[in-house]
Design a protein around this motif. Structure first.
Motif, PDB file in Angstrom:
ATOM      1  N   ASN A  28     -15.088   6.089  31.049  1.00 38.74           N
ATOM      2  CA  ASN A  28     -15.249   4.810  31.491  1.00 38.74           C
ATOM      3  C   ASN A  28     -13.389   4.532  32.176  1.00 38.74           C
ATOM      4  O   ASN A  28     -13.321   4.243  33.103  1.00 38.74           O
ATOM      5  CB  ASN A  28     -15.358   3.779  30.714  1.00 38.74           C
ATOM      6  CG  ASN A  28     -16.931   3.682  30.305  1.00 38.74           C
ATOM      7  OD1 ASN A  28     -17.503   4.255  31.050  1.00 38.74           O
ATOM      8  ND2 ASN A  28     -17.346   3.032  29.545  1.00 38.74           N
ATOM      9  N   ALA A  29     -12.692   5.105  31.269  1.00 42.52           N
ATOM     10  CA  ALA A  29     -11.296   4.940  31.637  1.00 42.52           C
ATOM     11  C   ALA A  29     -10.907   5.771  32.578  1.00 42.52           C
ATOM     12  O   ALA A  29     -10.427   5.459  33.754  1.00 42.52           O
ATOM     13  CB  ALA A  29     -10.409   5.516  30.119  1.00 42.52           C
ATOM     14  N   LEU A  30     -11.496   7.054  33.019  1.00 41.70           N
ATOM     15  CA  LEU A  30     -11.058   8.017  33.952  1.00 41.70           C
ATOM     16  C   LEU A  30     -11.860   7.257  35.177  1.00 41.70           C
ATOM     17  O   LEU A  30     -11.031   7.234  36.206  1.00 41.70           O
ATOM     18  CB  LEU A  30     -11.789   9.349  33.780  1.00 41.70           C
ATOM     19  CG  LEU A  30     -10.917  10.297  32.481  1.00 41.70           C
ATOM     20  CD1 LEU A  30     -11.664  11.362  32.284  1.00 41.70           C
ATOM     21  CD2 LEU A  30      -9.495  10.569  33.227  1.00 41.70           C
ATOM     22  N   ALA A  31     -13.066   6.941  35.166  1.00 42.38           N
ATOM     23  CA  ALA A  31     -13.787   6.158  36.327  1.00 42.38           C
ATOM     24  C   ALA A  31     -12.799   5.197  37.005  1.00 42.38           C
ATOM     25  O   ALA A  31     -12.777   4.694  37.963  1.00 42.38           O
ATOM     26  CB  ALA A  31     -14.942   5.864  35.859  1.00 42.38           C
ATOM     27  N   ALA A  32     -12.290   4.194  36.003  1.00 44.88           N
ATOM     28  CA  ALA A  32     -11.600   2.912  36.364  1.00 44.88           C
ATOM     29  C   ALA A  32     -10.088   3.308  36.852  1.00 44.88           C
ATOM     30  O   ALA A  32      -9.411   2.487  37.313  1.00 44.88           O
ATOM     31  CB  ALA A  32     -11.454   2.302  35.086  1.00 44.88           C
ATOM     32  N   GLY A  33      -9.628   4.771  36.413  1.00 45.00           N
ATOM     33  CA  GLY A  33      -8.195   4.978  37.050  1.00 45.00           C
ATOM     34  C   GLY A  33      -7.245   4.534  35.691  1.00 45.00           C
ATOM     35  O   GLY A  33      -5.943   4.416  36.099  1.00 45.00           O
ATOM     36  N   VAL A  34      -7.648   4.492  34.761  1.00 49.37           N
ATOM     37  CA  VAL A  34      -6.699   4.384  33.487  1.00 49.37           C
ATOM     38  C   VAL A  34      -6.726   5.822  32.655  1.00 49.37           C
ATOM     39  O   VAL A  34      -7.644   6.224  32.577  1.00 49.37           O
ATOM     40  CB  VAL A  34      -7.058   3.351  32.670  1.00 49.37           C
ATOM     41  CG1 VAL A  34      -6.211   3.070  31.478  1.00 49.37           C
ATOM     42  CG2 VAL A  34      -7.495   2.182  33.412  1.00 49.37           C
ATOM     43  N   VAL A  35      -5.624   6.251  32.685  1.00 54.53           N
ATOM     44  CA  VAL A  35      -5.342   7.591  31.802  1.00 54.53           C
ATOM     45  C   VAL A  35      -5.604   7.454  30.298  1.00 54.53           C
ATOM     46  O   VAL A  35      -5.042   6.716  29.694  1.00 54.53           O
ATOM     47  CB  VAL A  35      -3.952   8.081  32.178  1.00 54.53           C
ATOM     48  CG1 VAL A  35      -3.960   9.673  31.421  1.00 54.53           C
ATOM     49  CG2 VAL A  35      -3.742   8.338  33.373  1.00 54.53           C
ATOM     50  N   PRO A  36      -6.602   8.067  29.964  1.00 53.06           N
ATOM     51  CA  PRO A  36      -7.358   8.045  28.522  1.00 53.06           C
ATOM     52  C   PRO A  36      -6.119   9.003  27.544  1.00 53.06           C
ATOM     53  O   PRO A  36      -5.966  10.064  27.948  1.00 53.06           O
ATOM     54  CB  PRO A  36      -8.460   8.361  28.333  1.00 53.06           C
ATOM     55  CG  PRO A  36      -8.739   9.060  29.586  1.00 53.06           C
ATOM     56  CD  PRO A  36      -7.826   8.766  30.528  1.00 53.06           C
ATOM     57  N   VAL A  37      -5.614   8.641  26.490  1.00 52.88           N
ATOM     58  CA  VAL A  37      -4.976   9.230  25.520  1.00 52.88           C
ATOM     59  C   VAL A  37      -6.077   9.601  24.370  1.00 52.88           C
ATOM     60  O   VAL A  37      -6.264   8.550  23.519  1.00 52.88           O
ATOM     61  CB  VAL A  37      -3.770   8.655  25.076  1.00 52.88           C
ATOM     62  CG1 VAL A  37      -3.041   9.432  24.260  1.00 52.88           C
ATOM     63  CG2 VAL A  37      -3.012   8.062  26.402  1.00 52.88           C
ATOM     64  N   LEU A  38      -6.582  10.575  24.240  1.00 53.53           N
ATOM     65  CA  LEU A  38      -7.573  11.089  23.149  1.00 53.53           C
ATOM     66  C   LEU A  38      -6.875  11.361  21.807  1.00 53.53           C
ATOM     67  O   LEU A  38      -5.939  12.350  22.055  1.00 53.53           O
ATOM     68  CB  LEU A  38      -8.467  11.988  23.513  1.00 53.53           C
ATOM     69  CG  LEU A  38      -9.436  12.549  22.410  1.00 53.53           C
ATOM     70  CD1 LEU A  38     -10.652  11.315  22.096  1.00 53.53           C
ATOM     71  CD2 LEU A  38     -10.267  13.833  22.802  1.00 53.53           C
ATOM     72  N   CYS A  39      -7.008  10.491  21.098  1.00 52.53           N
ATOM     73  CA  CYS A  39      -6.104  10.747  19.608  1.00 52.53           C
ATOM     74  C   CYS A  39      -7.029  11.626  18.606  1.00 52.53           C
ATOM     75  O   CYS A  39      -8.307  11.200  18.296  1.00 52.53           O
ATOM     76  CB  CYS A  39      -6.107   9.475  18.848  1.00 52.53           C
ATOM     77  SG  CYS A  39      -5.046   8.243  20.015  1.00 52.53           S
ATOM     78  N   VAL A  40      -6.456  12.564  18.016  1.00 57.92           N
ATOM     79  CA  VAL A  40      -7.270  13.444  17.434  1.00 57.92           C
ATOM     80  C   VAL A  40      -6.161  13.583  15.919  1.00 57.92           C
ATOM     81  O   VAL A  40      -5.296  13.476  15.984  1.00 57.92           O
ATOM     82  CB  VAL A  40      -7.645  14.808  17.743  1.00 57.92           C
ATOM     83  CG1 VAL A  40      -8.530  14.576  18.998  1.00 57.92           C
ATOM     84  CG2 VAL A  40      -6.219  15.517  18.164  1.00 57.92           C
ATOM     85  N   GLY A  41      -7.119  14.014  14.860  1.00 59.93           N
ATOM     86  CA  GLY A  41      -6.219  14.378  13.591  1.00 59.93           C
ATOM     87  C   GLY A  41      -6.942  14.334  12.592  1.00 59.93           C
ATOM     88  O   GLY A  41      -7.923  13.755  12.332  1.00 59.93           O
ATOM     89  N   GLU A  42      -6.346  15.135  11.470  1.00 63.01           N
ATOM     90  CA  GLU A  42      -7.278  15.460  10.336  1.00 63.01           C
ATOM     91  C   GLU A  42      -6.682  14.549   8.838  1.00 63.01           C
ATOM     92  O   GLU A  42      -5.442  14.100   9.126  1.00 63.01           O
ATOM     93  CB  GLU A  42      -7.158  16.889   9.862  1.00 63.01           C
ATOM     94  CG  GLU A  42      -5.838  17.159   9.025  1.00 63.01           C
ATOM     95  CD  GLU A  42      -4.610  17.527   9.911  1.00 63.01           C
ATOM     96  OE1 GLU A  42      -4.901  17.108  11.316  1.00 63.01           O
ATOM     97  OE2 GLU A  42      -3.328  17.726   9.546  1.00 63.01           O
ATOM     98  N   THR A  43      -7.524  14.171   8.068  1.00 62.46           N
ATOM     99  CA  THR A  43      -7.425  13.405   6.820  1.00 62.46           C
ATOM    100  C   THR A  43      -6.501  14.580   5.799  1.00 62.46           C
ATOM    101  O   THR A  43      -6.544  15.628   6.150  1.00 62.46           O
ATOM    102  CB  THR A  43      -8.272  12.672   6.311  1.00 62.46           C
ATOM    103  OG1 THR A  43      -9.241  14.039   5.574  1.00 62.46           O
ATOM    104  CG2 THR A  43      -9.277  11.766   7.061  1.00 62.46           C
ATOM    105  N   LEU A  44      -5.904  13.988   4.734  1.00 57.96           N
ATOM    106  CA  LEU A  44      -5.239  14.724   4.046  1.00 57.96           C
ATOM    107  C   LEU A  44      -6.139  15.597   3.145  1.00 57.96           C
ATOM    108  O   LEU A  44      -5.832  16.704   3.090  1.00 57.96           O
ATOM    109  CB  LEU A  44      -4.272  13.692   2.921  1.00 57.96           C
ATOM    110  CG  LEU A  44      -3.612  14.481   1.852  1.00 57.96           C
ATOM    111  CD1 LEU A  44      -2.709  15.284   2.491  1.00 57.96           C
ATOM    112  CD2 LEU A  44      -3.143  13.497   0.996  1.00 57.96           C
TER     113      LEU A  44
END
Ligand SMILES: O=C(CO)COP(=O)(O)O
Length: 248
Positions: free
Chosen positions: A115-131
């Motif tokens: 949806n972000a890409l289609a609307a022309g907003v750059v998405p920032v996908l956040c990833v990361g592991e728990t302790l």
């Protein structure tokens, strides 16, 4: 694009007055009022802040976006088109706090990305592991699983932010070796699995502060920073932007 990108994530903080004062301080500061600096403000304040940002270089970001593509009966949601309409350049997708408190999972996050890409907003996908996931040693698999939605994105310009959950708001920053390892793994995975994207950029987030920003930003494959707590203080944020500015 060379240079670093710095995005401040205000999370659920500020009021109209304090948000405006903080933004005004950043706008008045040439270290911060740069096209490679952004602030992710609470959605209710985006339009107000956008007014103040007219003609400025500093970019506006949102912290979340609806998984629904079109207008409709989705009470409480804010669409990607609305974010674009008020002038957002970026939107965070799948921040660990959204995954944790709002049970956001891959199918929803893929919809948000699209949806972000289609609307022309750059998405920032956040990833990361728990302790726990790190201690169990399977943290790379956790991150690859979070990245797996990128396989279904055909085209578009997105960013990735690596934010180890155990380093968020804890003051416990990942070591430079840990950061370098994961950033390199993310880029390699993307090259092998995601649709060819000219340039995969990976930001680091998790207790980034004025004192550690320069060394983190100088680490291999770190293309910028996603800054939480320190972005609420104009003085601290300026020092992080200044560290980034030196590396252009
Ligand atoms: O979650 C973060 C940014 O999105 C990081 O938060 P802190 O910088 O407060 O650790």
């Amino acid at each position: 694009m060379a240079g670093k990108l710095i995005i401040g994530n205000w999370k659920m903080n500020t009021r109209a007055q304090s948000a405006q004062s903080l933004l005004d301080a950043l706008l008045a500061d040439s270290e911060c009022n740069q096209s490679w600096v952004g602030v992710a403000a609470p959605s209710v304040y985006l339009a107000m802040l956008a007014q103040r940002l007219q003609g400025a270089s500093l970019q506006l970001a949102a912290q979340d976006v609806s998984g629904f593509a079109n207008d409709g009966a989705y009470t409480g949601d804010v669409s990607a088109a609305m974010l674009r309409d008020v002038g957002c350049t970026y939107v965070l997708v799948g921040h660990s706090e959204r995954r944790q408190y709002f049970a956001e999972s891959n199918p929803l996050l893929l919809a948000k990305m699209n949806n972000a890409l289609a609307a022309g907003v750059v998405p920032v996908l956040c990833v990361g592991e728990t302790l726990e996931q790190r201690e169990q040693g399977d943290y790379l698999q956790v991150i690859y699983q979070q990245l797996s939605i990128l396989v279904d994105i055909d085209a578009g310009d997105y960013l990735i932010a690596y934010e180890p959950v155990w380093a968020i708001g804890t003051g416990k920053v990942a070591t430079l070796e840990q950061i370098a390892e994961i950033h390199s793994a993310i880029k390699t995975w993307c090259l092998q699995n995601a649709k060819p994207s000219a340039n995969i950029r990976v930001l680091y987030g998790g207790s980034v502060k004025a004192e550690n920003a320069e060394s983190i930003l100088k680490t291999d494959n770190v293309d910028g920073a996603l800054v939480g707590g320190a972005s609420l203080d104009a003085g601290s944020f300026r020092m992080i932007c200044q560290a980034a500015g030196k590396l252009i």
